[in-house]
Scaffold this motif. Structure first.
Motif, mmCIF file in Angstrom:
data_model
loop_
_atom_site.group_PDB
_atom_site.id
_atom_site.type_symbol
_atom_site.label_atom_id
_atom_site.label_comp_id
_atom_site.label_asym_id
_atom_site.label_seq_id
_atom_site.Cartn_x
_atom_site.Cartn_y
_atom_site.Cartn_z
ATOM 1 N N ASN A 38 -11.049 -45.407 -8.004
ATOM 2 C CA ASN A 38 -10.995 -45.119 -6.570
ATOM 3 C C ASN A 38 -12.340 -45.004 -5.890
ATOM 4 O O ASN A 38 -12.416 -45.113 -4.669
ATOM 5 C CB ASN A 38 -10.278 -43.792 -6.323
ATOM 6 C CG ASN A 38 -8.808 -43.869 -6.607
ATOM 7 O OD1 ASN A 38 -8.410 -44.149 -7.730
ATOM 8 N ND2 ASN A 38 -7.993 -43.645 -5.590
ATOM 9 N N ILE A 56 -8.871 -49.503 -6.329
ATOM 10 C CA ILE A 56 -7.595 -49.120 -5.711
ATOM 11 C C ILE A 56 -7.759 -48.076 -4.617
ATOM 12 O O ILE A 56 -6.810 -47.757 -3.907
ATOM 13 C CB ILE A 56 -6.581 -48.616 -6.776
ATOM 14 C CG1 ILE A 56 -7.085 -47.341 -7.453
ATOM 15 C CG2 ILE A 56 -6.302 -49.698 -7.820
ATOM 16 C CD1 ILE A 56 -6.035 -46.683 -8.356
ATOM 17 N N VAL A 96 -4.925 -45.974 -14.269
ATOM 18 C CA VAL A 96 -5.813 -45.386 -13.254
ATOM 19 C C VAL A 96 -6.700 -44.348 -13.940
ATOM 20 O O VAL A 96 -6.235 -43.288 -14.355
ATOM 21 C CB VAL A 96 -4.998 -44.739 -12.125
ATOM 22 C CG1 VAL A 96 -5.925 -44.084 -11.107
ATOM 23 C CG2 VAL A 96 -4.127 -45.789 -11.428
ATOM 24 N N ARG A 106 0.588 -48.563 -11.000
ATOM 25 C CA ARG A 106 -0.711 -47.894 -11.161
ATOM 26 C C ARG A 106 -0.456 -46.482 -11.704
ATOM 27 O O ARG A 106 -0.041 -45.592 -10.965
ATOM 28 C CB ARG A 106 -1.437 -47.825 -9.802
ATOM 29 C CG ARG A 106 -1.520 -49.182 -9.078
ATOM 30 C CD ARG A 106 -2.248 -49.036 -7.741
ATOM 31 N NE ARG A 106 -1.727 -47.957 -6.924
ATOM 32 C CZ ARG A 106 -0.767 -48.103 -5.999
ATOM 33 N NH1 ARG A 106 -0.240 -49.275 -5.738
ATOM 34 N NH2 ARG A 106 -0.353 -47.060 -5.320
ATOM 35 N N VAL A 107 -0.711 -46.308 -13.000
ATOM 36 C CA VAL A 107 -0.360 -45.039 -13.637
ATOM 37 C C VAL A 107 -1.610 -44.322 -14.137
ATOM 38 O O VAL A 107 -2.368 -44.874 -14.941
ATOM 39 C CB VAL A 107 0.643 -45.267 -14.793
ATOM 40 C CG1 VAL A 107 0.999 -43.946 -15.462
ATOM 41 C CG2 VAL A 107 1.900 -45.969 -14.287
ATOM 42 N N GLY A 108 -1.845 -43.122 -13.626
ATOM 43 C CA GLY A 108 -2.983 -42.314 -14.059
ATOM 44 C C GLY A 108 -2.525 -41.144 -14.911
ATOM 45 O O GLY A 108 -2.656 -41.131 -16.133
ATOM 46 N N THR A 109 -1.956 -40.132 -14.247
ATOM 47 C CA THR A 109 -1.519 -38.910 -14.919
ATOM 48 C C THR A 109 -0.610 -39.191 -16.114
ATOM 49 O O THR A 109 -0.741 -38.554 -17.164
ATOM 50 C CB THR A 109 -0.781 -38.011 -13.901
ATOM 51 O OG1 THR A 109 -1.591 -37.901 -12.720
ATOM 52 C CG2 THR A 109 -0.525 -36.633 -14.469
ATOM 53 N N MET A 160 0.039 -53.921 -1.373
ATOM 54 C CA MET A 160 -0.013 -52.665 -2.129
ATOM 55 C C MET A 160 0.467 -51.527 -1.243
ATOM 56 O O MET A 160 0.253 -51.549 -0.033
ATOM 57 C CB MET A 160 -1.471 -52.427 -2.543
ATOM 58 C CG MET A 160 -1.738 -51.144 -3.283
ATOM 59 S SD MET A 160 -2.138 -49.730 -2.220
ATOM 60 C CE MET A 160 -3.445 -48.980 -3.173
ATOM 61 N N MET A 218 3.564 -45.280 -8.974
ATOM 62 C CA MET A 218 2.576 -44.445 -9.653
ATOM 63 C C MET A 218 3.336 -43.589 -10.671
ATOM 64 O O MET A 218 4.526 -43.791 -10.883
ATOM 65 C CB MET A 218 1.802 -43.595 -8.640
ATOM 66 C CG MET A 218 1.331 -44.439 -7.487
ATOM 67 S SD MET A 218 0.287 -43.774 -6.172
ATOM 68 C CE MET A 218 0.017 -42.095 -6.506
ATOM 69 N N SER A 228 1.030 -46.952 -1.481
ATOM 70 C CA SER A 228 1.193 -45.671 -2.164
ATOM 71 C C SER A 228 2.290 -44.923 -1.416
ATOM 72 O O SER A 228 2.105 -44.560 -0.256
ATOM 73 C CB SER A 228 -0.087 -44.839 -2.102
ATOM 74 O OG SER A 228 -1.115 -45.471 -2.812
ATOM 75 N N LYS A 243 -9.640 -42.867 -12.794
ATOM 76 C CA LYS A 243 -10.561 -42.046 -11.990
ATOM 77 C C LYS A 243 -10.702 -40.644 -12.582
ATOM 78 O O LYS A 243 -9.698 -40.070 -13.032
ATOM 79 C CB LYS A 243 -10.094 -41.972 -10.537
ATOM 80 C CG LYS A 243 -8.744 -41.323 -10.347
ATOM 81 C CD LYS A 243 -8.340 -41.310 -8.863
ATOM 82 C CE LYS A 243 -6.971 -40.721 -8.685
ATOM 83 N NZ LYS A 243 -6.078 -41.530 -7.849
ATOM 84 N N ARG A 294 -5.490 -34.691 -13.613
ATOM 85 C CA ARG A 294 -6.913 -34.810 -13.284
ATOM 86 C C ARG A 294 -7.477 -33.464 -12.867
ATOM 87 O O ARG A 294 -6.806 -32.686 -12.204
ATOM 88 C CB ARG A 294 -7.121 -35.819 -12.136
ATOM 89 C CG ARG A 294 -6.987 -37.255 -12.553
ATOM 90 C CD ARG A 294 -7.119 -38.184 -11.376
ATOM 91 N NE ARG A 294 -6.030 -38.054 -10.428
ATOM 92 C CZ ARG A 294 -4.862 -38.685 -10.529
ATOM 93 N NH1 ARG A 294 -4.633 -39.511 -11.523
ATOM 94 N NH2 ARG A 294 -3.927 -38.506 -9.627
HETATM 95 C C1 LIG Z 1 -4.791 -41.762 -8.222
HETATM 96 C C2 LIG Z 1 -4.026 -42.976 -7.808
HETATM 97 C C3 LIG Z 1 -2.977 -43.491 -8.599
HETATM 98 C C4 LIG Z 1 -2.473 -42.823 -9.865
HETATM 99 O O1 LIG Z 1 -1.750 -41.669 -9.565
HETATM 100 P P1 LIG Z 1 -0.910 -40.901 -10.708
HETATM 101 O O2 LIG Z 1 0.087 -40.128 -9.948
HETATM 102 O O3 LIG Z 1 -1.879 -40.051 -11.451
HETATM 103 O O4 LIG Z 1 -0.288 -41.944 -11.565
HETATM 104 C C5 LIG Z 1 -2.369 -44.672 -8.192
HETATM 105 N N1 LIG Z 1 -2.746 -45.311 -7.068
HETATM 106 C C6 LIG Z 1 -3.731 -44.844 -6.274
HETATM 107 C C7 LIG Z 1 -4.094 -45.586 -5.047
HETATM 108 C C8 LIG Z 1 -4.391 -43.660 -6.615
HETATM 109 O O5 LIG Z 1 -5.349 -43.190 -5.798
#
Ligand SMILES: *Cc1c(COP(=O)(O)O)cnc(C)c1O
Length: 247
Positions: free
Chosen positions: A73, A94, A50, A235-238, A176, A219, A178, A52, A244
């Motif tokens: 996003n 996403i 992820v 879905r891995v961002g951080t 999907m 996540m 969250s 963003k 962020r």
């Molecule tokens: C931002 C986001 C993520 C990633 O979140 P992290 O906690 O940073 O891994 C995953 N899915 C969706 C829908 C998001 O908006």
């Protein structure tokens, strides 16, 4: 691949972005361990990065560490990144999608995870038909029924899938969710388990135009538990790019 890109990648690997490679290796080994605990093959899991708010050079660093699928996003940010980054990146949408923005991403986005209303699906159908493509989507389910989140309820999921399956320029590829933000990922296990059960029962119905292949859940805070409960895409961002900063 052009020379500029090679330079960026080599710098990223050895320089200040090497933390991205380290993070990816760490996430991959945790995915592997979660798969072992649940007797699954790690090949069945897609790690979606992820990206963003993160700059292109970070995405290139993650790509050179082996990742191919990235999620965004916001439509404008997604379109800018698609235009400026290598064409072999696979992009997923996403985030919550407004109907008036659908036209900008049809044909450029491999998978839209965030289809949260039938009206949005109808708009995707219209734009996909216009562009002459079939758009792959997931239905977003608000399993925990959080006020702040979008998505169908679990109870409405089956009807929603049936309704959307009537649209000929859309293929429903899965579901999907969250899960709530929590310090303790175990608290989300029941939500993941509930969605998995819904996913399995829809798959067993073998509806036309519907293939339950992708279960997008998990996540940074909870992807290991999500995998133990049957996720096929995390879905891995951080956990890859760091915190962020929205300012
Ligand atoms: C931002 C986001 C993520 C990633 O979140 P992290 O906690 O940073 O891994 C995953 N899915 C969706 C829908 C998001 O908006």
């Amino acid at each position: 691949m052009n020379t500029t890109q090679h330079t960026t990648q080599n710098t990223a690997l050895s320089g200040k972005l090497s933390f991205i490679t380290e993070n990816i290796l760490s996430v991959q080994s945790k995915i592997q361990a979660a798969c072992q605990r649940s007797s699954r093959s790690a090949k069945t899991i897609t790690l979606l990065a992820v990206s963003k708010t993160k700059p292109n050079e970070m995405i290139l660093a993650a790509q050179s560490a082996g990742l191919t699928v990235f999620g965004e996003n916001y439509v404008q940010e997604l379109c800018e990144k698609i235009e400026t980054l290598p064409s072999d990146i696979t992009w997923h949408m996403i985030g919550h999608l407004q109907r008036n923005k659908v036209k900008y991403i049809i044909g450029k986005t491999a998978l839209i995870h965030s289809v949260d209303s039938f009206r949005l699906a109808e708009q995707i159908e219209k734009e996909a038909a216009k562009a002459g493509v079939v758009q792959d989507i997931l239905l977003e389910i608000n399993v925990a029924q959080e006020e702040s989140k979008w998505g169908f309820t679990l109870e409405d999921a089956l009807d929603a899938v049936k309704q959307v399956s009537q649209l000929s320029h859309i293929r429903v590829k899965g579901l999907m969710t969250s899960a709530p933000y929590t310090e303790n990922p175990e608290e989300n296990r029941l939500y993941f388990r509930a969605l998995r059960s819904c996913f399995d029962s829809i798959r067993e119905m073998a509806l036309p135009n519907v293939s339950m292949e992708v279960l997008s859940m998990g996540m940074t805070g909870d992807y290991e538990v999500a995998i133990e409960e049957g996720s096929t895409l995390v879905r891995v961002g951080t956990g890859i790019f760091g915190e962020r900063n929205y300012h």
